[in-house]
Design a protein around this motif. Structure first.
Motif, PDB file in Angstrom:
ATOM      1  N   ILE A 184      -2.168   7.119   4.463  1.00  0.00           N
ATOM      2  CA  ILE A 184      -2.576   7.065   5.870  1.00  0.00           C
ATOM      3  C   ILE A 184      -3.981   6.480   5.995  1.00  0.00           C
ATOM      4  N   VAL A 185      -4.888   6.955   5.143  1.00  0.00           N
ATOM      5  CA  VAL A 185      -6.281   6.498   5.197  1.00  0.00           C
ATOM      6  C   VAL A 185      -6.373   5.003   4.897  1.00  0.00           C
ATOM      7  N   PHE A 186      -5.680   4.558   3.846  1.00  0.00           N
ATOM      8  CA  PHE A 186      -5.723   3.147   3.489  1.00  0.00           C
ATOM      9  C   PHE A 186      -5.096   2.273   4.573  1.00  0.00           C
ATOM     10  N   GLY A 187      -3.993   2.748   5.169  1.00  0.00           N
ATOM     11  CA  GLY A 187      -3.366   2.006   6.259  1.00  0.00           C
ATOM     12  C   GLY A 187      -4.305   1.865   7.454  1.00  0.00           C
ATOM     13  N   ALA A 188      -5.050   2.940   7.759  1.00  0.00           N
ATOM     14  CA  ALA A 188      -6.001   2.898   8.868  1.00  0.00           C
ATOM     15  C   ALA A 188      -7.145   1.934   8.575  1.00  0.00           C
ATOM     16  N   LEU A 189      -7.612   1.909   7.328  1.00  0.00           N
ATOM     17  CA  LEU A 189      -8.690   0.993   6.952  1.00  0.00           C
ATOM     18  C   LEU A 189      -8.245  -0.465   7.100  1.00  0.00           C
ATOM     19  N   VAL A 190      -7.013  -0.752   6.667  1.00  0.00           N
ATOM     20  CA  VAL A 190      -6.473  -2.108   6.819  1.00  0.00           C
ATOM     21  C   VAL A 190      -6.381  -2.480   8.293  1.00  0.00           C
ATOM     22  N   ALA A 214       2.279   5.124   5.491  1.00  0.00           N
ATOM     23  CA  ALA A 214       2.656   6.509   5.201  1.00  0.00           C
ATOM     24  C   ALA A 214       4.168   6.689   5.140  1.00  0.00           C
ATOM     25  N   SER A 215       4.893   5.967   5.999  1.00  0.00           N
ATOM     26  CA  SER A 215       6.358   6.073   5.983  1.00  0.00           C
ATOM     27  C   SER A 215       6.934   5.586   4.667  1.00  0.00           C
ATOM     28  N   PHE A 216       6.422   4.457   4.169  1.00  0.00           N
ATOM     29  CA  PHE A 216       6.886   3.959   2.876  1.00  0.00           C
ATOM     30  C   PHE A 216       6.541   4.941   1.764  1.00  0.00           C
ATOM     31  N   ALA A 217       5.352   5.551   1.839  1.00  0.00           N
ATOM     32  CA  ALA A 217       4.952   6.521   0.816  1.00  0.00           C
ATOM     33  C   ALA A 217       5.877   7.733   0.830  1.00  0.00           C
ATOM     34  N   VAL A 241       0.833  -1.199   0.000  1.00  0.00           N
ATOM     35  CA  VAL A 241       0.000   0.000   0.000  1.00  0.00           C
ATOM     36  C   VAL A 241       0.870   1.253   0.000  1.00  0.00           C
ATOM     37  N   GLY A 242       1.892   1.268   0.885  1.00  0.00           N
ATOM     38  CA  GLY A 242       2.788   2.425   0.936  1.00  0.00           C
ATOM     39  C   GLY A 242       3.544   2.636  -0.358  1.00  0.00           C
ATOM     40  N   PHE A 243       4.019   1.539  -0.963  1.00  0.00           N
ATOM     41  CA  PHE A 243       4.755   1.644  -2.223  1.00  0.00           C
ATOM     42  C   PHE A 243       3.838   2.078  -3.366  1.00  0.00           C
ATOM     43  N   MET A 244       2.588   1.631  -3.344  1.00  0.00           N
ATOM     44  CA  MET A 244       1.670   2.041  -4.404  1.00  0.00           C
ATOM     45  C   MET A 244       1.517   3.563  -4.409  1.00  0.00           C
ATOM     46  N   PHE A 245       1.242   4.139  -3.242  1.00  0.00           N
ATOM     47  CA  PHE A 245       1.063   5.592  -3.192  1.00  0.00           C
ATOM     48  C   PHE A 245       2.394   6.328  -3.329  1.00  0.00           C
ATOM     49  N   GLY A 246       3.464   5.774  -2.739  1.00  0.00           N
ATOM     50  CA  GLY A 246       4.766   6.439  -2.820  1.00  0.00           C
ATOM     51  C   GLY A 246       5.362   6.405  -4.208  1.00  0.00           C
TER      52      GLY A 246
END
Length: 450
Positions: free
Chosen positions: A106-112, A153-156, A70-75
């Protein structure tokens, strides 16, 4: 500030590509090495608790790959677009892309996190736990879920910094978290007697701290892109998602592959799961050197593609393939010389060593084919060639490996499990060559038209 921006543009478009790739690669490699050293240290510490605990780390590693996806997709999605925009000197739109990408992560990470918190036992069983591994995996993954929004978010942010040509700032952010994690493991696991819960809590705390260090880079004007809620533009989200899709597929399929690998290995007991988990982490560690070189290449490719300096894109591609291949040859040689000894570092169990040694040898040989595949996929993604990059991700990380794993495990037992990943590495070369030739024909056409 304007002079600094011009200087950064000149650096990315005029510095000799070999020096630029190496310069941008060094902080990326260091941050990856620190993170991977933590993963290996974590594996070694948890391995002291037994085969079931060691297997739990491998099971949860598959879930962490989902968060990384998820982080890599957005980053990478936002970063690839940002690099091309900065190459075209469009900083305003680049800031919108950065703000949207980071907020969405951040939003996607929270949903997961919320979605998985109430189904821990089914989740770890789905990820490949056995009944004896599951209690350890549940404990460990609980803390990972708490940190999930910070991890994504950190990966992004790290990837956006890398695409800006500010990989050093990303290294600082991830490095601080990883060092704290390494120090926290023995303190919480053994000093406070928390066992595997201590390993999970250490990871959670370090990821939160890493998030705030990286966020500070954006908030205190260390970057070219600005972050603001006012700059969030949901209209840009489809383009970010489409551009980052190869990263999501690559990391997501890696996670799915890990789950299938764990389930196939579980037939042979916790020792088999632990062995394949150790092999996966060792191979990922050695390949991270070449991967770091590739990630240094990505901003060079994207920036110069956006600036229409296609000859520099070609030169950077050639240099990156050659350098990463040299590195992999050296790393593979070390693995081939001491396979059993390396496995024993993480779990001094004769059954685990026996299961892991052959798998490590086979993967050490097969990863010699990976650098060209990796750089081709990165070039396509950085240049905005979404379909080709996505296709390579699907083939290398899923459509080759998973069917081979299922087929060979039934045909050849545990030997087949050991052979599936290496064979998928080799098969991935064919589509990579085809797509690389097509990409360079397109570059040559653009050069002719200039």
């Amino acid at each position: 500030m304007k002079a600094a921006r011009v200087s950064q543009f000149d650096k990315m478009t005029q510095t000799p590509v070999s020096r630029l790739v190496i310069t941008l690669s060094i902080p990326t490699i260091i941050s990856m090495l620190i993170t991977n050293i933590y993963n290996l240290v974590d594996t070694a510490f948890v391995g002291q608790l037994g085969n079931s605990a060691s297997g739990a780390v491998g099971v949860v590693f598959g879930f962490m790959a989902i968060l990384q996806a998820v982080g890599f997709m957005f980053g990478n999605g936002a970063g690839s677009i940002i690099a091309r925009l900065l190459g075209a000197k469009n900083r305003e739109v680049a800031s919108k892309i950065a703000s949207t990408g980071i907020f969405s992560s951040i939003v996607f990470g929270a949903l997961v996190s919320v979605g998985c918190m109430f189904v821990l036992r089914p989740l770890v069983m789905l990820l490949g736990s056995t009944e004896t591994i599951a209690p350890y995996a549940e404990t460990y993954i609980f803390y990972i879920l708490i940190a999930a929004p910070f991890i994504t978010a950190s990966f992004a942010m790290n990837n956006i910094l890398r695409y800006e040509g500010k990989a050093m700032l990303g290294m600082i952010g991830l490095g601080v978290g990883a060092v704290l994690n390494i120090a926290g493991d023995p303190i919480l696991m053994f000093g406070f007697g928390m066992d595997i819960a201590g390993a999970g809590l250490s990871t959670c705390i370090s990821q939160v701290i890493s998030f705030f260090v990286l966020l500070a880079m954006f908030l205190f004007n260390r970057t070219q892109c600005k972050l603001s809620f006012k700059l969030i533009s949901l209209k840009t989200l489809p383009d970010i998602f489409a551009t980052g899709l190869p990263s999501l597929l690559r990391q997501g399929l890696n996670s799915l592959s890990t789950v299938v690998l764990n389930k196939c290995s579980a037939v042979y007991g916790d020792a088999a799961v632990a062995a394949m988990s150790i092999v996966s982490r060792v191979i990922f560690f050695t390949f991270s050197f070449a991967l770091g070189i590739g990630q240094g290449f990505q901003p060079v490719c994207g920036f110069n593609y956006g600036a229409e300096k296609y000859d520099r894109v070609k030169s950077a591609f050639r240099f990156t393939v050659i350098l990463s291949e040299i590195i992999i040859v050296i790393m593979s040689a070390v693995l081939l010389l001491f396979p059993g000894e390396i496995i024993r570092i993480f779990r001094d169990d004769s059954t685990v060593v026996a299961f892991g040694t052959r798998a490590l040898v086979l993967q050490a040989v097969a990863q010699l084919f990976l650098p060209f595949c990796m750089v081709t996929e990165m070039a396509l993604q950085s240049a905005g060639k979404k379909l080709g990059a996505s296709l390579l991700s699907i083939l290398r990380n899923g459509l080759f490996f998973i069917p081979l794993l299922l087929f060979l495990s039934n045909l050849r037992g545990f030997n087949g499990i050991q052979e599936a990943q290496p064979l998928s590495f080799v098969l991935a070369v064919i589509p990579s060559v085809i797509l690389a030739m097509r990409f360079f024909r397109g570059l040559q056409k653009k050069l002719t038209e200039q």
